[in-house]
Design a protein around this motif. Structure first.
Motif, PDB file in Angstrom:
ATOM      1  N   THR A  62      36.755   3.082   3.616  1.00 39.51           N
ATOM      2  CA  THR A  62      36.355   1.683   3.462  1.00 39.51           C
ATOM      3  C   THR A  62      37.458   0.888   2.773  1.00 39.51           C
ATOM      4  N   LYS A  97      27.838  -0.093   0.098  1.00 37.62           N
ATOM      5  CA  LYS A  97      27.771   0.669   1.351  1.00 37.62           C
ATOM      6  C   LYS A  97      26.471   0.316   2.079  1.00 37.62           C
ATOM      7  N   GLY A 144      34.059  -5.050   6.660  1.00 34.47           N
ATOM      8  CA  GLY A 144      32.732  -4.835   6.080  1.00 34.47           C
ATOM      9  C   GLY A 144      31.603  -4.997   7.073  1.00 34.47           C
TER      10      GLY A 144
END
Ligand code: FE2
Ligand code: FE2
Length: 184
Positions: free
Chosen positions: A9, A62, A143
């Motif tokens: 990420t 998350k 994202g």
């Protein structure tokens, strides 16, 4: 959260931000801005609020990203559900606290709402557009898996012709390729 999920990420966000910075600089040069390196920095830092949220609340962030994907909403909308605020506001609060230059604070704050920028409308429109170009080209990960619409005010502010956009996209691909080669 698994270490590699976290790393992926962060890497995705980094690639998104670097691509955005390179493209922002290209556009700033094309618009004849003298401070194009400042616009590069703005592109690099525009999503700093996401890094802060992700580092401070990895599990919740998350979940926020999963929700964006699952419900097919933007990361900004999902952030509002989870944190009441969003990464642009958080990033700009921090930028103010860290005494970043005024234009940089403004780009961070309004990169998703470029029509609201009073002090740095051109820089904000540039980063707004670069952000969307990165998403459209699948550079890094911001994202959520969506390509949001360009705010029409950004096009009006920058007065880019179709040829400009075509050339920007070509230059962007070249500079992204060079960056990829360098990072190998
Ligand atoms: Fe953003
Ligand atoms: Fe972004």
């Amino acid at each position: 959260m698994r270490h590699d999920t976290m790393q992926n990420t962060m890497l995705g966000l980094w690639e998104h931000s670097l691509g955005c910075a390179l493209t922002s600089r290209l556009m700033a040069k094309r618009k004849g801005l003298k401070d194009y390196d400042d616009v590069y920095a703005a592109g690099l830092l525009h999503d700093i609020g996401k890094i802060i949220l992700f580092l401070e609340f990895p599990k919740e962030y998350k979940e926020t990203m999963n929700e964006a994907e699952f419900k097919e909403i933007t990361i900004v909308e999902a952030e509002r559900d989870h944190f009441v605020t969003n990464h642009a506001d958080i990033g700009s609060w921090l930028a103010e606290k860290w005494l970043f230059p005024r234009n940089l604070i403004e780009v961070i704050k309004y990169h998703h709402k470029p029509h609201l920028s009073k002090n740095a409308p051109i820089e904000t429109a540039i980063v707004h557009l670069a952000d969307i170009f990165m998403r459209a080209n699948g550079v890094g990960f911001a994202g959520d898996p969506f390509v949001p619409a360009v705010n029409p005010v950004a096009f009006e502010t920058l007065k880019l012709s179709e040829t400009d956009i075509k050339e920007i996209l070509e230059e962007m691909e070249d500079s992204l390729e060079v960056t990829e080669e360098l990072s190998l």
